[in-house]
Enzyme design. Sequence first.
Site, mmCIF file in Angstrom:
data_model
loop_
_atom_site.group_PDB
_atom_site.id
_atom_site.type_symbol
_atom_site.label_atom_id
_atom_site.label_comp_id
_atom_site.label_asym_id
_atom_site.label_seq_id
_atom_site.Cartn_x
_atom_site.Cartn_y
_atom_site.Cartn_z
ATOM 1 N N HIS A 1 0.838 -1.200 0.000
ATOM 2 C CA HIS A 1 0.000 0.000 0.000
ATOM 3 C C HIS A 1 0.879 1.259 0.000
ATOM 4 C CE1 HIS A 1 -3.604 2.439 1.101
ATOM 5 N NE2 HIS A 1 -2.643 3.226 1.573
ATOM 6 N N GLU A 2 1.792 1.313 0.946
ATOM 7 C CA GLU A 2 2.640 2.507 1.053
ATOM 8 C C GLU A 2 3.566 2.628 -0.155
ATOM 9 O OE1 GLU A 2 1.608 4.472 3.057
ATOM 10 O OE2 GLU A 2 0.663 3.299 4.637
ATOM 11 N N HIS B 1 1.937 4.582 -2.845
ATOM 12 C CA HIS B 1 2.085 6.042 -2.728
ATOM 13 C C HIS B 1 3.462 6.474 -3.226
ATOM 14 C CE1 HIS B 1 -1.667 6.698 -0.680
ATOM 15 N NE2 HIS B 1 -1.347 5.965 0.374
ATOM 16 N N TYR C 1 -11.556 7.009 1.706
ATOM 17 C CA TYR C 1 -11.026 5.636 1.715
ATOM 18 C C TYR C 1 -11.953 4.693 0.969
ATOM 19 C CZ TYR C 1 -6.934 6.315 4.587
ATOM 20 O OH TYR C 1 -5.701 6.703 5.029
ATOM 21 N N GLU D 1 -5.926 7.574 -2.548
ATOM 22 C CA GLU D 1 -5.677 6.235 -2.005
ATOM 23 C C GLU D 1 -5.858 5.130 -3.056
ATOM 24 O OE1 GLU D 1 -4.408 5.537 0.869
ATOM 25 O OE2 GLU D 1 -4.516 7.531 1.729
HETATM 26 ZN ZN LIG Z 1 -2.627 5.261 1.869
#
Ligand SMILES: [Zn+2]
Length: 234
Positions: free
Chosen positions: A32-33, A36, A170, A62
């Site tokens: 997930h990170e 980004h 989200y 996101e």
């Molecule tokens: Zn995130």
Amino acid sequence: MGVGGRQLSEGVLVCNFSRGLMEHDHVVTLFHEFGHLVHHVLGGRGRWTRFAGVSTEWDFVEAPSQMLEEWAWDAEVLRTFATDESGEPIPADLVERMRRGDDFGKGYLARQQMFYASMSYWFHQERPEDLTAKTRELQARYAPFPYIEDTHMFASFGHLGGYSSAYYTYMWSLVIAKDLFSAFDPADLFQADVARRYRDRVLARGGTKDAADLVADFLGRPYTFDAYAAWLES
Ligand SMILES: [Zn+2]
């Protein structure tokens, strides 16, 4: 989001994970990170900092990371690095069982998220005097489980500060993430052509166009609710 601050064309992730073997939960967080980070790096070469990298709409930001989480649930992807202490790759049937376990209770998850989103919105919209009373009202309306007496979860709801009234992002990003993922073949997540198109048309553009237009450029149509609904029902 776990990566903030300046727009970079290079980057690092700083995370806190357990020592030794990682739990799968942490692998999902790492992916997930990393989503980004990749967005930062690939989208960080535009002319204007204001529109670089993850400077997209907050209810889209996101989505690329939520989509990349799908790769952490794929047996072929996991076997490229996920081994036990003896170096044995994670078995595909274990991944399948983990996926089935993860699928359980999606309705609960969605309703709980709706509760959080409504709390985030109405706390800022109404600024109620009695936060606990408002929590009770919203929990009764949206959440799958009833309020527990003498609890005040909003006191530790960190996103009330970070995302203010926009916690809904989200779930809304997840709608877009599921639609983005529908362009990929779940049987072969290493296909280069669709990944390249996604990189060029979504990530590398940063915030230079409205996110809805970037997604339409990639999908060849406007995004819809359908993939999310299918995921929720499956
Ligand atoms: Zn995130």
